[in-house]
Write an enzyme that holds these catalytic residues in place. Sequence first.
Site, PDB file in Angstrom:
ATOM      1  CB  CYS A   1      -9.103  39.600  29.214  1.00 44.23           C
ATOM      2  SG  CYS A   1      -7.520  40.468  29.376  1.00 44.23           S
TER       3      CYS A   1
ATOM      4  CB  ALA B   1      -2.394  46.245  31.460  1.00 40.80           C
TER       5      ALA B   1
ATOM      6  CE  LYS C   1      -0.277  35.854  29.946  1.00 44.85           C
ATOM      7  NZ  LYS C   1      -1.408  36.555  30.589  1.00 44.85           N
TER       8      LYS C   1
END
Lengths: 310, 261
Positions: free
Chosen positions: A137, A77, A52
């Site tokens: 992102c 989100a 991540k």
Amino acid sequence: MADTVETAPDMRTEIAGIRMKNPVMVASGTFGYGPEYADLVDLNRLGAIVVKGICAEPWGGNDVPRMVEVRGGLLNAIGLQGPGVDGFVKTYMPFLRQFDTPVLVNIWGRDEAEYEEVAARFDDVPGIAGLELNISCPNIKEGGIAFGTDLTMASDLIRRVRKRTRLPLIPKLAPNVPHVGRFAKAAQEAGADAISLINTLPAMVIDIETRRPVLANKVGGLSGPAVHPVAVKQVWEAAQAVSIPIIGMGGIETAEDALEFVIAGATAVAVGTANFTDPTTVTRVIDGMVTYLKRHGLSSITELVGSIRD
Amino acid sequence: MQIEQAKVKSHTLVGGDYRELVLSAPHTAGAARPGQFVHLRVPRLDGSVLRRPFSIYRARDGQLSILYKTVGRGTEAMEAMAVGDRVDLIGPLGNGFPVEAAGNSPLLVAGGYGVAPLSFLAEELAPTRGTVFIGGGAARDILCVGDFESMGWEVRITTEDGSLGEQGLVTAAVDGWLAAHPDATPVLYACGPEGLLRAVGERGVAASHTAWLSLDKHMGCGIGACLACVQKIRGEDGSVAWKRVCCDGPVFEAAEVEWDG
């Protein structure tokens, strides 16, 4: 002596010098930092692990709700919650180094300087095979997609980070641009060793009873099988624009989904949202790809890359 | 935790919109503790990418069961599950309720199907017995009363419409009990909607009673990877950080939970 044993197809592949036992990776943000899935998946079977997103210091991410399911996928989100460079290296690298699987770190920053700093700090960390540069992102105000949807900004950022790391650099491209080939080409010219795509698609869900967005962040990124055909098209378009390898991802649930990416021009693929649905997806996809190669009389997965016909 | 291909043994309506699903799942049932949950892949739920988490209601002899209420697409699809169906589950997940320091007069506070893991907890606490407060909107929302009665617990029922037990919120009944037992130092355990958890937690903190709350948040992976189901939790040093309800919880002590607003 004649070899009568039917040889298994060669699944080995290579991305920017990173040797992988097969082309199936896990996508950043869907597999934690590795240990979370270790009881359920043999991490040694994965082509690579992409952890991540990490920025310089610990980052809290967005308020909740952070995830909502829709038909054919989900919106997230999360907002790149993470432990920062030092927290990640200390907590997770000793674990990750135990496996015979390359580890790629997804990195991001709130500005160019932070991206550079994070890249530089990972340069001397043993056990890291490469950096995936998150310029796509949709869930944070600064950084992320602001870079990935502006050709000049993307190019400048990749060029700057390139100077700060010796590791293979793999920008992750946004899908929501009119000509993804231009971004792919700009990344290659700026010094990227490979590219990965797609990131999630900016999306929104509204609760009609309260008339409020369901996600605390109002908008999120759509992933899952719904985005798969979009991703295949974007990978196909990018593949025609560059000579560097491509990691294709977006909605893979089956070997067939993964093979479409390979035929479109991806050297490797990544399973994302499907890890949540079924943690055995990655191994199922690997096995299914082997079966396909055998059925088509192909001796190596590399023969299939970019083999799309008119 | 493990992925297990469970088999439906029975599936019955237990009242109102509530059903009990009994699954043969030897590994998960054998390892399950009260307050833990299973993450089910609902069969025939087309276009769904997320599993659904359910607290474990019962776990014995290789079987486990869950209690659920039909509230949306996922639970609607679950209604169609029939005896013999295969169900892919991951479990047992989460940390469960601490049972070691329950004291000799625990108070359990349940809202709706939140009673399920508390029934499992009461079994685990035997021979210790205490008082259970079961609240719901109406009589049809009150479940598991017989479970507690058969174990010798005092059962206090409240409904908002007064159709069963005392009329009002379950926390009013808890307040009554606390006022009537000013010298008691019960350990509280609660499971139900967030409003209930928050109210029970506030009472626990105010009276310096330990209160264990089982939280419910929108969950993704269920195993700590996706960071969707987070809750602000205050650490021992006073700092507040997001913790994952699925694997750092779902049970947290009331004093450490930092509620919004």
